[in-house]
Design a protein around this motif. Structure first.
Motif, PDB file in Angstrom:
ATOM      1  N   PHE A  89       0.846  -1.185   0.153  1.00  4.57           N
ATOM      2  CA  PHE A  89      -0.072  -0.054  -0.131  1.00  4.57           C
ATOM      3  C   PHE A  89       0.893   1.379  -0.073  1.00  4.57           C
ATOM      4  N   THR A  90       0.515   2.201  -0.841  1.00 11.71           N
ATOM      5  CA  THR A  90       0.994   3.576  -0.771  1.00 11.71           C
ATOM      6  C   THR A  90       0.150   4.277   0.107  1.00 11.71           C
ATOM      7  N   VAL A  91       0.317   5.398   0.579  1.00 12.80           N
ATOM      8  CA  VAL A  91      -0.514   6.293   1.583  1.00 12.80           C
ATOM      9  C   VAL A  91      -1.838   6.550   0.765  1.00 12.80           C
ATOM     10  N   THR A  92      -1.693   6.949  -0.381  1.00 13.29           N
ATOM     11  CA  THR A  92      -3.220   7.131  -1.076  1.00 13.29           C
ATOM     12  C   THR A  92      -3.854   5.763  -1.260  1.00 13.29           C
ATOM     13  N   ASP A  93      -3.249   4.601  -1.600  1.00 10.73           N
ATOM     14  CA  ASP A  93      -3.877   3.401  -1.669  1.00 10.73           C
ATOM     15  C   ASP A  93      -4.669   3.015  -0.460  1.00 10.73           C
ATOM     16  N   TYR A  94      -3.767   3.216   0.661  1.00 16.57           N
ATOM     17  CA  TYR A  94      -4.444   2.853   2.129  1.00 16.57           C
ATOM     18  C   TYR A  94      -5.596   3.657   2.334  1.00 16.57           C
ATOM     19  N   LEU A  95      -5.570   5.071   1.966  1.00 13.98           N
ATOM     20  CA  LEU A  95      -6.572   5.911   2.563  1.00 13.98           C
ATOM     21  C   LEU A  95      -7.919   5.734   1.717  1.00 13.98           C
ATOM     22  N   GLU A  96      -7.685   5.299   0.311  1.00 15.08           N
ATOM     23  CA  GLU A  96      -8.742   5.043  -0.519  1.00 15.08           C
ATOM     24  C   GLU A  96      -9.366   3.702  -0.176  1.00 15.08           C
ATOM     25  N   TYR A  97      -8.672   2.856   0.319  1.00 17.73           N
ATOM     26  CA  TYR A  97      -9.101   1.656   0.856  1.00 17.73           C
ATOM     27  C   TYR A  97     -10.156   1.605   2.084  1.00 17.73           C
ATOM     28  N   ILE A  98      -9.330   2.354   3.111  1.00 12.65           N
ATOM     29  CA  ILE A  98     -10.411   2.592   4.186  1.00 12.65           C
ATOM     30  C   ILE A  98     -11.453   3.679   4.037  1.00 12.65           C
ATOM     31  N   SER A  99     -11.352   4.431   2.847  1.00 18.49           N
ATOM     32  CA  SER A  99     -12.468   5.242   2.403  1.00 18.49           C
ATOM     33  C   SER A  99     -13.772   4.621   2.223  1.00 18.49           C
ATOM     34  N   ALA A 100     -13.433   3.482   1.312  1.00 20.67           N
ATOM     35  CA  ALA A 100     -14.390   2.518   0.807  1.00 20.67           C
ATOM     36  C   ALA A 100     -14.975   1.724   2.051  1.00 20.67           C
ATOM     37  N   LEU A 101     -14.205   1.147   2.941  1.00 22.58           N
ATOM     38  CA  LEU A 101     -14.685   0.521   4.107  1.00 22.58           C
ATOM     39  C   LEU A 101     -15.414   1.279   4.933  1.00 22.58           C
ATOM     40  N   LYS A 102     -15.283   2.734   4.942  1.00 25.67           N
ATOM     41  CA  LYS A 102     -16.413   3.572   5.681  1.00 25.67           C
ATOM     42  C   LYS A 102     -17.335   3.978   4.906  1.00 25.67           C
ATOM     43  N   GLY A 103     -17.616   3.658   3.725  1.00 25.70           N
ATOM     44  CA  GLY A 103     -18.677   3.937   2.969  1.00 25.70           C
ATOM     45  C   GLY A 103     -18.394   5.254   2.084  1.00 25.70           C
ATOM     46  N   LEU A 104     -17.748   5.747   2.044  1.00 18.99           N
ATOM     47  CA  LEU A 104     -17.536   6.977   1.487  1.00 18.99           C
ATOM     48  C   LEU A 104     -17.500   6.847  -0.266  1.00 18.99           C
ATOM     49  N   THR A 105     -18.260   7.609  -0.912  1.00 16.96           N
ATOM     50  CA  THR A 105     -18.178   7.607  -2.448  1.00 16.96           C
ATOM     51  C   THR A 105     -16.744   8.087  -2.802  1.00 16.96           C
ATOM     52  N   ARG A 106     -16.231   7.796  -4.172  1.00 21.27           N
ATOM     53  CA  ARG A 106     -15.326   8.181  -4.785  1.00 21.27           C
ATOM     54  C   ARG A 106     -14.910   9.630  -4.700  1.00 21.27           C
ATOM     55  N   HIS A 107     -15.728  10.265  -4.895  1.00 19.95           N
ATOM     56  CA  HIS A 107     -15.707  11.574  -4.904  1.00 19.95           C
ATOM     57  C   HIS A 107     -15.492  12.308  -3.521  1.00 19.95           C
ATOM     58  N   GLN A 108     -16.531  11.696  -2.399  1.00 23.18           N
ATOM     59  CA  GLN A 108     -16.251  12.084  -1.036  1.00 23.18           C
ATOM     60  C   GLN A 108     -14.700  11.791  -0.701  1.00 23.18           C
ATOM     61  N   ALA A 109     -14.262  10.605  -1.064  1.00 25.89           N
ATOM     62  CA  ALA A 109     -13.011  10.207  -0.533  1.00 25.89           C
ATOM     63  C   ALA A 109     -11.866  10.892  -1.225  1.00 25.89           C
ATOM     64  N   LYS A 110     -11.762  11.183  -2.450  1.00 21.22           N
ATOM     65  CA  LYS A 110     -11.001  11.940  -3.185  1.00 21.22           C
ATOM     66  C   LYS A 110     -10.811  13.502  -2.366  1.00 21.22           C
ATOM     67  N   ARG A 111     -12.032  13.992  -2.064  1.00 19.26           N
ATOM     68  CA  ARG A 111     -11.967  15.296  -1.364  1.00 19.26           C
ATOM     69  C   ARG A 111     -11.368  15.296  -0.024  1.00 19.26           C
ATOM     70  N   ARG A 112     -11.819  14.296   0.973  1.00 14.13           N
ATOM     71  CA  ARG A 112     -11.335  14.074   2.077  1.00 14.13           C
ATOM     72  C   ARG A 112      -9.666  13.694   2.311  1.00 14.13           C
ATOM     73  N   ILE A 113      -9.286  12.907   1.447  1.00 13.94           N
ATOM     74  CA  ILE A 113      -8.036  12.398   1.370  1.00 13.94           C
ATOM     75  C   ILE A 113      -7.035  13.697   0.838  1.00 13.94           C
ATOM     76  N   CYS A 114      -7.550  14.465  -0.243  1.00  9.27           N
ATOM     77  CA  CYS A 114      -6.746  15.719  -0.399  1.00  9.27           C
ATOM     78  C   CYS A 114      -6.696  16.705   0.828  1.00  9.27           C
ATOM     79  N   MET A 115      -7.794  16.939   1.357  1.00  7.20           N
ATOM     80  CA  MET A 115      -7.877  17.839   2.443  1.00  7.20           C
ATOM     81  C   MET A 115      -6.856  17.177   3.835  1.00  7.20           C
ATOM     82  N   LEU A 116      -7.079  15.994   3.988  1.00  6.77           N
ATOM     83  CA  LEU A 116      -6.468  15.474   5.248  1.00  6.77           C
ATOM     84  C   LEU A 116      -4.864  15.582   4.900  1.00  6.77           C
ATOM     85  N   LEU A 117      -4.465  15.000   3.578  1.00  2.00           N
ATOM     86  CA  LEU A 117      -2.995  14.965   3.356  1.00  2.00           C
ATOM     87  C   LEU A 117      -2.320  16.452   3.616  1.00  2.00           C
TER      88      LEU A 117
END
Length: 226
Positions: A89-117
């Motif tokens: 896993f890269t950092v982005t891979d991991y955060l995208e994976y956890i986002s999916a487990l938490k039920g975030l849409t791809r759009h929601q995940a991308k926005r949250r990941i960018c903000m948190l990074l």
């Protein structure tokens, strides 16, 4: 918003890991201070639903979390002492994976990941493999995954482990910002990690709350019993 802990006990055989702990948490930073083995992690694992208490109750806005189920877990963010990830896993891979487990849409995940990074100073390592990063950087990644679902309740178990002094200072500033509209419950054995930002601190020893240091601001913990 309130998280209420009523006479919570966790028993293993004839030993109480947590002994009749009562707290009433409202938005702000709440510190739980104690040495390793004091019962902090057991208490936090019960708050997340990973462990079931032997006795006592945990209420979120007056309803038991065991009854709320996913409605509670959807509002929860948790950083355990150690968190697992696949070696590739890269950092982005991991955060995208956890986002999916938490039920975030791809759009929601991308926005949250960018903000948190950006918020956690991880943007420059987003494409790097987590296993190759320092312990402090991995800890910040753990904080990021806990924040992905923008939780109302954030439970952090020894979040500053492995952080250098500069990172600890940045983390304290982040806690202050987050605490305006969240319940942030943080365990640590280092008093300086929370003393300047906590609404109130509690001291835990041998599974019990043994002291509530006086602190400016809210004093809801002052009536806690152990």
């Amino acid at each position: 918003m309130e998280l209420t802990i009523e006479k919570l006990t966790k028993r293993y055989g004839d030993k109480d890991a947590v002994k009749s702990v009562s707290l009433n948490l409202t938005p702000g930073v709440w510190g739980l201070i104690g040495a390793n083995g004091a019962g902090k992690t057991t208490l936090m694992r019960m708050l997340t639903g990973i462990l079931s208490p032997t006795s006592g109750r945990i209420l979120y806005d007056g309803a038991e979390i065991s009854v709320l189920g996913e409605r509670y877990w959807d509002r929860l963010g948790y950083l355990p002492q150690t968190f697992g990830f696949y070696p590739e896993f890269t950092v982005t891979d991991y955060l995208e994976y956890i986002s999916a487990l938490k039920g975030l849409t791809r759009h929601q995940a991308k926005r949250r990941i960018c903000m948190l990074l950006e918020l956690l100073a991880l943007d420059d390592v987003r494409k790097k493999h987590i296993r190759k990063l320092s312990g402090g950087t991995q800890r910040r990644i753990g904080v990021a995954q806990a924040l992905l679902n923008d939780p109302d309740i954030l439970i952090l178990d020894e979040p500053t482990s492995g952080l250098d002094p500069g990172e600890r200072a940045r983390f304290r500033n982040l806690l202050s910002e987050m605490a305006q509209n969240k319940i942030v419950f943080i365990s640590t054995h280092i008093v300086s990690d929370v003393e300047s930002v906590a609404t109130q601190n509690a001291i835990m020893k041998n599974g019990k709350l043994i002291g509530i240091p006086k602190q400016a601001g809210c004093c809801r913990l002052c009536s806690a019993s152990g």
